[in-house]
Write a protein that holds these residues in place. Structure first.
Motif, PDB file in Angstrom:
ATOM      1  N   ILE A  29       3.130   5.494   9.519  1.00 27.25           N
ATOM      2  CA  ILE A  29       1.773   4.948   9.652  1.00 27.25           C
ATOM      3  C   ILE A  29       1.787   3.432   9.468  1.00 27.25           C
ATOM      4  N   GLN A  30       2.576   2.956   8.511  1.00 27.56           N
ATOM      5  CA  GLN A  30       2.685   1.509   8.316  1.00 27.56           C
ATOM      6  C   GLN A  30       3.224   0.820   9.565  1.00 27.56           C
ATOM      7  N   ARG A  72       2.515  -2.268  14.727  1.00 27.21           N
ATOM      8  CA  ARG A  72       2.655  -2.356  16.182  1.00 27.21           C
ATOM      9  C   ARG A  72       1.303  -2.571  16.853  1.00 27.21           C
ATOM     10  N   VAL A  73       0.292  -1.832  16.418  1.00 24.34           N
ATOM     11  CA  VAL A  73      -1.038  -1.972  17.014  1.00 24.34           C
ATOM     12  C   VAL A  73      -1.577  -3.376  16.790  1.00 24.34           C
ATOM     13  N   VAL A  74      -1.447  -3.849  15.549  1.00 27.67           N
ATOM     14  CA  VAL A  74      -1.971  -5.171  15.223  1.00 27.67           C
ATOM     15  C   VAL A  74      -1.233  -6.258  15.990  1.00 27.67           C
ATOM     16  N   GLN A  75       0.100  -6.158  16.053  1.00 32.25           N
ATOM     17  CA  GLN A  75       0.877  -7.176  16.762  1.00 32.25           C
ATOM     18  C   GLN A  75       0.543  -7.221  18.249  1.00 32.25           C
ATOM     19  N   SER A  76       0.253  -6.055  18.841  1.00 36.47           N
ATOM     20  CA  SER A  76      -0.025  -6.018  20.274  1.00 36.47           C
ATOM     21  C   SER A  76      -1.453  -6.450  20.610  1.00 36.47           C
ATOM     22  N   LEU A 112      -3.149  12.439  12.739  1.00 36.31           N
ATOM     23  CA  LEU A 112      -3.341  11.813  14.052  1.00 36.31           C
ATOM     24  C   LEU A 112      -2.509  10.537  14.179  1.00 36.31           C
ATOM     25  N   GLN A 113      -2.432   9.771  13.097  1.00 40.37           N
ATOM     26  CA  GLN A 113      -1.638   8.535  13.139  1.00 40.37           C
ATOM     27  C   GLN A 113      -0.141   8.849  13.240  1.00 40.37           C
ATOM     28  N   VAL A 114       0.318   9.843  12.487  1.00 38.76           N
ATOM     29  CA  VAL A 114       1.728  10.223  12.550  1.00 38.76           C
ATOM     30  C   VAL A 114       2.073  10.715  13.951  1.00 38.76           C
ATOM     31  N   ALA A 115       1.194  11.523  14.541  1.00 40.64           N
ATOM     32  CA  ALA A 115       1.444  12.034  15.890  1.00 40.64           C
ATOM     33  C   ALA A 115       1.496  10.902  16.902  1.00 40.64           C
ATOM     34  N   ARG A 116       0.578   9.927  16.784  1.00 46.56           N
ATOM     35  CA  ARG A 116       0.586   8.808  17.736  1.00 46.56           C
ATOM     36  C   ARG A 116       1.840   7.957  17.555  1.00 46.56           C
ATOM     37  N   ALA A 117       2.275   7.788  16.307  1.00 47.67           N
ATOM     38  CA  ALA A 117       3.506   7.035  16.067  1.00 47.67           C
ATOM     39  C   ALA A 117       4.695   7.728  16.739  1.00 47.67           C
ATOM     40  N   ASP A 118       4.768   9.053  16.602  1.00 48.83           N
ATOM     41  CA  ASP A 118       5.850   9.808  17.262  1.00 48.83           C
ATOM     42  C   ASP A 118       5.790   9.649  18.773  1.00 48.83           C
ATOM     43  N   GLU A 119       4.585   9.730  19.325  1.00 46.06           N
ATOM     44  CA  GLU A 119       4.415   9.641  20.779  1.00 46.06           C
ATOM     45  C   GLU A 119       4.850   8.285  21.318  1.00 46.06           C
ATOM     46  N   LYS A 122       0.820  -1.210   0.000  1.00 48.69           N
ATOM     47  CA  LYS A 122       0.000   0.000   0.000  1.00 48.69           C
ATOM     48  C   LYS A 122       0.853   1.258   0.000  1.00 48.69           C
ATOM     49  N   LEU A 123       1.938   1.245   0.761  1.00 50.00           N
ATOM     50  CA  LEU A 123       2.815   2.417   0.809  1.00 50.00           C
ATOM     51  C   LEU A 123       3.354   2.731  -0.576  1.00 50.00           C
ATOM     52  N   LEU A 124       3.858   1.711  -1.286  1.00 53.99           N
ATOM     53  CA  LEU A 124       4.415   1.955  -2.609  1.00 53.99           C
ATOM     54  C   LEU A 124       3.337   2.441  -3.564  1.00 53.99           C
ATOM     55  N   ALA A 125       2.143   1.839  -3.493  1.00 54.30           N
ATOM     56  CA  ALA A 125       1.068   2.261  -4.388  1.00 54.30           C
ATOM     57  C   ALA A 125       0.718   3.716  -4.169  1.00 54.30           C
ATOM     58  N   THR A 126       0.654   4.128  -2.910  1.00 55.52           N
ATOM     59  CA  THR A 126       0.322   5.514  -2.601  1.00 55.52           C
ATOM     60  C   THR A 126       1.379   6.461  -3.119  1.00 55.52           C
TER      61      THR A 126
END
Length: 439
Positions: free
Chosen positions: A144-145, A150-154, A85-92, A5-9
């Motif tokens: 975001i990827q 991380r969210v899915v694995q946890s 919001l996703q980028v900010a949460r990743a940074d946090e 998805k990242l490459l496609a985007t």
């Protein structure tokens, strides 16, 4: 498998870079201003304009599919908000993207476009887009990827019991579906009036599609799903990667047909069957072979290793026992004590060079000496067989299916959670939810 998805985007960003140049050349006074405030960040009118221009360029050949400008801005702004919001949460949460990772991704994007990185940079800058901004986009998409992973694995675990239960109940359906999806979302704790309004909207959208409106255009105009601006395209998915209700609906549709709206936990859904792929048996060709490996080391040069392996081949052809010589001379610790026996394996299991020699060498013959990353080899194919791996594939598929279902659900819940927790003030004229947390 679908392209990452990242490459496609990002490849799409490259193809549509021209609209960014146009947006950047617009008079400054038109682009000034803040269209949304979220926690400690803002979204500028110029940023929204660039993203809207990108979508418009994507649909340049079918502009009638796009909703009115105000609705398109609202949908694009919503996507920007969720991205930030996703980028900010990743940074946090301490997720970091190294420069080397960005460089690697840029190399992949360049290769997908049949160019090197320097050519990619030139193409970006020629069309008016800043290379630094492009790198920044790559950085954010990578964050975001990683956040999703991380969210899915946890949160997502699949037990053997769940797999057995799915298989026992016949829950693994083979084949794939390509679906379109329109979602009319209901808020949590929706009132009867809100439910009735959403249902009326969904039925009106379905009526417009029946009357000839393009499904993708309807998705862009009306859908609340994250893929709305992609025309509601869910891509190819196996039956079991889809919500069971979606798969059940699609199973009753003809290709090109869409279903009436159905109520789900989070709103009303309209499903279209775009294409269908039938299942096939998982027949796998396996090879039984043995080999002798002489490694190249600080002590043994490449020329010495080659000479040794050629001498060993000559001795075998002269009548000496392959297994005995393998035990004495092979440097492959995993097979030497077995007389070089590699067991049964699929063609690519030992790398491309051995796979190549399996193709070139008949059963019972000794291959010509060949060089791989491990060293110099000779190989003797002993037998081949075709195995039906359908049962094993179904078990693997069951695990993937359960994982995919849970991942979609859990990450959707996560996105709703971070949006609800955020302070969002929308200043876009005419947009609903002008201010407040999670509005």
């Amino acid at each position: 498998m679908r392209m990452n998805k990242l490459l496609a985007t990002l490849i799409l960003l490259l193809a549509l870079a021209a609209p960014f140049a146009q947006a950047q050349l617009m008079p400054t006074e038109k682009l000034d201003g803040i269209v949304a405030v979220l926690d400690g960040d803002v979204i500028l009118r110029s940023e929204l304009e660039r993203q809207v221009a990108t979508v418009q360029a994507q649909y340049a050949n079918n502009p009638q599919q796009l909703p009115p400008r105000a609705e398109l801005e609202r949908q694009v702004l919503d996507r920007l908000i969720m991205s930030k919001l996703q980028v900010a949460r990743a940074d946090e949460t301490g997720i970091r993207i190294a420069d080397s990772e960005i460089d690697q991704t840029l190399g992949q994007i360049a290769a997908q476009n049949r160019m090197d990185v320097d050519q990619l940079r030139q193409a970006i800058t020629r069309q008016g887009m800043s290379w630094e901004q492009f790198r920044h986009n790559v950085h954010d998409e990578s964050l975001i990827q990683k956040l999703r992973q991380r969210v899915v694995q946890s949160r997502v675990q699949v037990s053997d019991t769940e797999i057995e239960l799915l298989l026992k109940n016949g829950g693994v359906q083979r084949g794939q579906l390509h679906l379109g999806h329109i979602q009319i979302t209901l808020p949590d704790g929706a009132s009867p009036e809100q439910i009735a309004a959403a249902q009326a909207k969904a039925e009106d959208v379905a009526r417009q599609i029946r009357d000839g409106m393009d499904f993708a255009a309807a998705a862009i105009r009306y859908s609340d799903a994250q893929n709305a601006l992609d025309g509601g395209d869910l891509g190819w998915r196996s039956y079991d990667e889809l919500p069971p209700a979606f798969a059940e609906i699609a199973e009753k549709l003809q290709i090109g047909q869409s279903a009436p709206p159905v109520r789900g936990p989070n709103g009303f859904h309209i499903i279209k069957l775009i294409e269908r792929r039938e299942a096939t048996s998982d027949l796998v060709t396996e090879y039984h072979a043995r080999h002798i490996l002489v490694r190249i080391t600080e002590i043994v040069s490449a020329a010495q290793a080659e000479k040794t392996i050629r001498d060993l081949r000559a001795r075998i052809l002269a009548g000496e026992d392959f297994a005995k010589l393998a035990k004495e001379f092979s440097n492959d610790t995993g097979t030497a004590n077995l007389g070089g026996d590699m067991g049964w394996f699929v063609k690519g299991a030992y790398g491309s060079k051995i796979a190549e020699m399996l193709t070139e060498t008949k059963v019972g013959e000794i291959s010509e000496p060949f060089l791989s990353d491990a060293g110099w080899h000779i190989l003797e194919p002993l037998a081949t067989r075709t195995e039906d791996k359908t049962a094993e594939a179904e078990r693997d598929k069951a695990r993937q299916t359960l994982g995919s279902r849970k991942a979609e659900e859990e990450y959707g819940n996560f996105l709703r959670q971070i949006r609800a927790e955020a302070y969002i003030e929308i200043r876009l004229p005419g947009a609903a939810g002008a201010s407040g947390s999670g509005s």
